[in-house]
Scaffold this motif. Structure first.
Motif, PDB file in Angstrom:
ATOM      1  N   ILE A 224       0.830  -1.258   0.029  1.00  0.00           N
ATOM      2  CA  ILE A 224      -0.057  -0.069   0.104  1.00  0.00           C
ATOM      3  C   ILE A 224       0.923   1.251   0.018  1.00  0.00           C
ATOM      4  CG2 ILE A 224      -1.779   1.208   1.232  1.00  0.00           C
ATOM      5  CD1 ILE A 224      -2.958  -1.083   2.140  1.00  0.00           C
ATOM      6  N   ALA A 225       2.054   1.247   0.657  1.00  0.00           N
ATOM      7  CA  ALA A 225       2.926   2.384   1.109  1.00  0.00           C
ATOM      8  C   ALA A 225       3.636   2.525  -0.732  1.00  0.00           C
ATOM      9  CB  ALA A 225       4.013   2.222   1.856  1.00  0.00           C
ATOM     10  N   GLY A 226       3.680   1.556  -1.167  1.00  0.00           N
ATOM     11  CA  GLY A 226       4.286   1.934  -2.660  1.00  0.00           C
ATOM     12  C   GLY A 226       3.427   1.435  -3.804  1.00  0.00           C
ATOM     13  N   ILE A 227       1.935   2.086  -3.589  1.00  0.00           N
ATOM     14  CA  ILE A 227       0.888   1.689  -4.507  1.00  0.00           C
ATOM     15  C   ILE A 227       1.201   2.279  -5.839  1.00  0.00           C
ATOM     16  CG2 ILE A 227      -0.488   3.613  -3.793  1.00  0.00           C
ATOM     17  CD1 ILE A 227      -1.831   0.285  -4.715  1.00  0.00           C
ATOM     18  N   GLU A 228       1.858   3.352  -5.950  1.00  0.00           N
ATOM     19  CA  GLU A 228       2.174   3.963  -7.268  1.00  0.00           C
ATOM     20  C   GLU A 228       2.846   3.177  -7.998  1.00  0.00           C
ATOM     21  OE1 GLU A 228       3.639   7.965  -6.941  1.00  0.00           O
ATOM     22  OE2 GLU A 228       1.889   8.757  -6.043  1.00  0.00           O
ATOM     23  N   HIS A 235       2.345  -4.578 -11.444  1.00  0.00           N
ATOM     24  CA  HIS A 235       2.679  -5.621 -10.358  1.00  0.00           C
ATOM     25  C   HIS A 235       1.557  -6.094  -9.406  1.00  0.00           C
ATOM     26  CE1 HIS A 235       7.209  -4.362 -10.351  1.00  0.00           C
ATOM     27  NE2 HIS A 235       6.904  -5.214 -11.623  1.00  0.00           N
ATOM     28  N   VAL A 236       0.279  -5.696  -9.854  1.00  0.00           N
ATOM     29  CA  VAL A 236      -0.966  -6.092  -8.977  1.00  0.00           C
ATOM     30  C   VAL A 236      -0.952  -7.558  -8.942  1.00  0.00           C
ATOM     31  CG1 VAL A 236      -3.209  -6.022  -9.023  1.00  0.00           C
ATOM     32  CG2 VAL A 236      -2.170  -4.083  -9.635  1.00  0.00           C
ATOM     33  N   SER A 237      -0.366  -8.396  -9.933  1.00  0.00           N
ATOM     34  CA  SER A 237      -0.766  -9.748 -10.026  1.00  0.00           C
ATOM     35  C   SER A 237       0.373 -10.340  -9.401  1.00  0.00           C
ATOM     36  CB  SER A 237      -0.780 -10.188 -11.626  1.00  0.00           C
ATOM     37  OG  SER A 237       0.356  -9.933 -12.094  1.00  0.00           O
ATOM     38  N   TYR A 238       1.442  -9.755  -9.124  1.00  0.00           N
ATOM     39  CA  TYR A 238       2.586 -10.324  -8.567  1.00  0.00           C
ATOM     40  C   TYR A 238       2.364  -9.965  -7.008  1.00  0.00           C
ATOM     41  CZ  TYR A 238       7.175 -10.054  -5.666  1.00  0.00           C
ATOM     42  OH  TYR A 238       7.896 -10.486  -4.938  1.00  0.00           O
ATOM     43  N   VAL A 239       1.862  -8.867  -6.668  1.00  0.00           N
ATOM     44  CA  VAL A 239       1.377  -8.745  -5.184  1.00  0.00           C
ATOM     45  C   VAL A 239       0.186  -9.614  -4.698  1.00  0.00           C
ATOM     46  CG1 VAL A 239       0.194  -6.987  -3.670  1.00  0.00           C
ATOM     47  CG2 VAL A 239       2.087  -6.206  -5.337  1.00  0.00           C
ATOM     48  N   MET A 240      -0.727  -9.773  -5.650  1.00  0.00           N
ATOM     49  CA  MET A 240      -1.718 -10.824  -5.252  1.00  0.00           C
ATOM     50  C   MET A 240      -1.287 -12.344  -5.118  1.00  0.00           C
ATOM     51  SD  MET A 240      -4.145  -8.871  -4.533  1.00  0.00           S
ATOM     52  CE  MET A 240      -5.540 -10.181  -4.681  1.00  0.00           C
ATOM     53  N   ASN A 241      -0.263 -12.471  -5.851  1.00  0.00           N
ATOM     54  CA  ASN A 241       0.177 -13.864  -5.721  1.00  0.00           C
ATOM     55  C   ASN A 241       0.892 -14.075  -4.486  1.00  0.00           C
ATOM     56  OD1 ASN A 241       2.999 -15.786  -6.259  1.00  0.00           O
ATOM     57  ND2 ASN A 241       1.192 -16.435  -7.415  1.00  0.00           N
ATOM     58  N   ARG A 242       1.735 -13.199  -4.120  1.00  0.00           N
ATOM     59  CA  ARG A 242       2.420 -13.151  -2.639  1.00  0.00           C
ATOM     60  C   ARG A 242       1.351 -12.981  -1.623  1.00  0.00           C
ATOM     61  NH1 ARG A 242       7.020  -9.350  -1.193  1.00  0.00           N
ATOM     62  NH2 ARG A 242       6.900 -10.796   0.694  1.00  0.00           N
TER      63      ARG A 242
END
Length: 598
Positions: A224-228, A235-242
């Motif tokens: 969330i801090a690095g949302i930009e 990188h949304v899919s990568y974040v969701m995978n993690r």
């Protein structure tokens, strides 16, 4: 044979160490109950009253049944019914107040623990904070302590109340029927002993569950801090995978922890079923033989059912204890962390601008990669030093070790002729100010953000300082001036305004040595000109260090330092270096890099 003896000795030593840690944890935790001992006394008094009323209720029902069976008058029955109602109402009122007071005691005591944990975290060095995410620290300071609070809230109410109720039931039953009382006592003893035996069964699993939860919160906070960056780089899919992988870890570890914690409850259910069966068979036998009345048979049944409630509560609290124990261990683990930055004892810095000296200073974040190598230079009080160098040359690291955010590996740093390791940290921070590139705003008024909640700084001095910095017009445009509320994060400020904001904070402290880390990196030319004028005024009364990308911001400094690869490539007077065609500084000026140094 010798090896087996050694292993056995090690196992015994480990068991002793675990027992000592457990005793230490409980002793350490009980200190937080001392300030609420008055409330604890009231709570225990109410618990005894509630237990007494619970024991009286079945006896009133027994008397009612025996009176009705004997054919007594209706008036007596109504009196008994009215008495039962009054006792029930009073018991319910006491129960409500006990629950409220139990939670009050729990939150008052554990809020002190939260405060101690947060204060301890704020005093730990940057090396520790670089290894922990804010999300993980939130889980440590709040999540773990909430488990302890939940345990405290019900431990006094349920555990102590349960033991008192058990003692009352069993004690009275021995006056009614000894064989039945013995069966109930054996069941109670087996249940309690088993729960004591397995009380630590789920502690490690609960600790693993909290660690998995902390990792999940750390990921959420980080992303969330690095949302930009997440959105703009796809990188949304990568974040969701993690996220899903960490959620699965939370689920698996949580399921295992739950399975370990419910073992005591399942065991008591089986024991209770056996005990109830035996007690009812004995009760019916004594009733049919005429040894007890119908009311007494009901009393035996009712007390048997009441016996299950405190046993279940103890089983529940064993589960809560296991979660709380993991919280205690993690909290003590955090409090046992020690900062490498140890405050000195001296607070005798001279008045006015402070001199600075680096003597063969070497520093590294990692042992195999030095960041600063054998740095040696000195500044006289009131001098200004401009530091330039490529990215990664060690410019910012120089300022961090100067403020003791990190300890150096070797060498010596002196401020005002005193080794900074001998200075009290508050005195160091009071006399040395620093403006970083990243500005942190807090949820509060504009005034509080400028003064960092120091009510000794007057509004007049604030306005005078902001006027010199060119920030006063922005303050005047706010609906409530200095009383305007700012939210954390500073979304209402532009990058340039935020930088001026940070400068104002430092200027208000009137430092004797100030470090400006890229002070104009986010400012336009007009604002930079205003800033430069303000900086010149402030540095008339202090020693200054300016870490710069733009060479134009160094036109008023006395000395220049060029860093490269963690070493001093060049150090000397600015005018002298500018006139020397062989100097690094002169080459940078002549090559047209007057606006930006990458």
């Amino acid at each position: 044979m010798s090896q087996q003896t050694t292993v056995s000795s090690n196992q015994i030593e480990n068991l002793k160490q675990k027992e000592n840690n457990q005793k230490l944890s409980m002793t350490w935790l009980l200190q937080y109950l001392k300030p609420v001992k008055g409330r604890l006394f009231i709570l225990l008094t109410l618990l005894l009253s509630s237990t007494g009323l619970q024991l009286i209720q079945p006896q009133i029902v027994k008397q009612f049944i025996d009176t009705a069976a004997a054919g007594e008058v209706m008036t007596t029955l109504l009196k008994l019914a009215g008495l039962f109602l009054i006792v029930a109402v009073f018991n319910q009122l006491i129960t409500v107040f006990v629950s409220y007071l139990g939670n009050d005691v729990a939150w008052r005591s554990t809020n002190r623990l939260r405060g101690d944990l947060l204060k301890h975290c704020l005093r730990l060095d940057m090396k520790f904070h670089n290894q922990k995410t804010p999300g993980e620290m939130i889980e440590r300071v709040d999540g773990d302590v909430t488990n302890i609070s939940n345990f405290f809230a019900m431990f006094i109410v349920q555990v102590i109340g349960s033991f008192v109720l058990l003692a009352g039931i069993l004690g009275y039953m021995f006056t009614v029927n000894v064989p039945i009382a013995l069966v109930m006592t054996i069941f109670t003893a087996l249940s309690v002993l088993f729960m004591m035996f397995v009380r630590n069964l789920g502690v490690q699993s609960s600790k693993n569950e909290r660690e998995a939860s902390a990792s999940l919160f750390g990921l959420i906070e980080e992303r969330i801090a690095g949302i930009e960056d997440v959105q703009t780089n796809g990188h949304v899919s990568y974040v969701m995978n993690r996220f899903h992988r960490l959620m699965r870890a939370v689920f698996l570890k949580g399921r295992r922890a739950w399975m370990m914690r419910v073992i005591p409850w399942n065991t008591t259910v089986v024991l209770f079923a056996i005990a109830v069966t035996v007690v009812l068979l004995l009760g019916v036998r004594y009733y049919l033989s005429g040894d007890i009345t119908l009311g007494t048979l009901f009393l035996i049944y009712q007390y048997t059912q009441m016996l299950n409630e405190p046993i279940e509560q103890l089983g529940d609290q064993v589960q809560e204890f296991q979660k709380a124990k993991s919280g205690m261990l993690r909290s003590r683990e955090l409090l046992s962390q020690r900062s490498e930055i140890v405050s000195g004892t001296k607070n005798t810095l001279p008045d006015g601008p402070l001199g600075l000296a680096f003597k063969d200073v070497t520093f590294s974040y990692n042992p195999d990669k030095p960041v600063l190598q054998h740095i040696t230079f000195s500044l006289r009080p009131g001098e200004r030093l401009g530091i330039i160098g490529r990215t990664g040359s060690g410019k910012s690291s120089l300022s961090r070790v100067m403020l003791r955010l990190y300890n150096i590996n070797s060498g010596r740093i002196e401020i005002g002729g005193v080794d900074i390791t001998q200075l009290e940290l508050p005195d160091l921070y009071r006399r040395v100010g620093m403006v970083t590139q990243d500005v942190q705003l807090f949820d509060g008024s504009l005034r509080d953000n400028l003064t960092l909640f120091d009510d000794q700084i007057s509004d007049e001095f604030i306005m005078e300082t902001t006027q010199r910095l060119g920030l006063s017009h922005w303050i005047d445009a706010q609906p409530e001036g200095l009383d305007t509320h700012l939210s954390a994060g500073g979304a209402s400020l532009s990058a340039g305004e935020a930088q001026l904001f940070a400068l104002t904070r430092v200027f208000l402290t009137q430092p004797s040595l100030v470090i400006l880390d890229e002070p104009s990196s986010r400012l336009d030319a007009a604002t930079e000109s205003i800033l430069q004028t303000a900086v010149d005024q402030m540095m008339e009364h202090c020693t200054g260090i300016i870490i710069a990308h733009r060479l134009s911001t160094l036109e008023q400094v006395d000395r220049i330092m060029v860093l490269g690869g963690g070493k001093i490539l060049e150090f000397g007077g600015r005018e002298q270096l500018a006139l020397d065609p062989n100097s690094h500084y002169a080459k940078l000026l002549s090559s047209g890099q007057k606006e930006e140094l990458a």
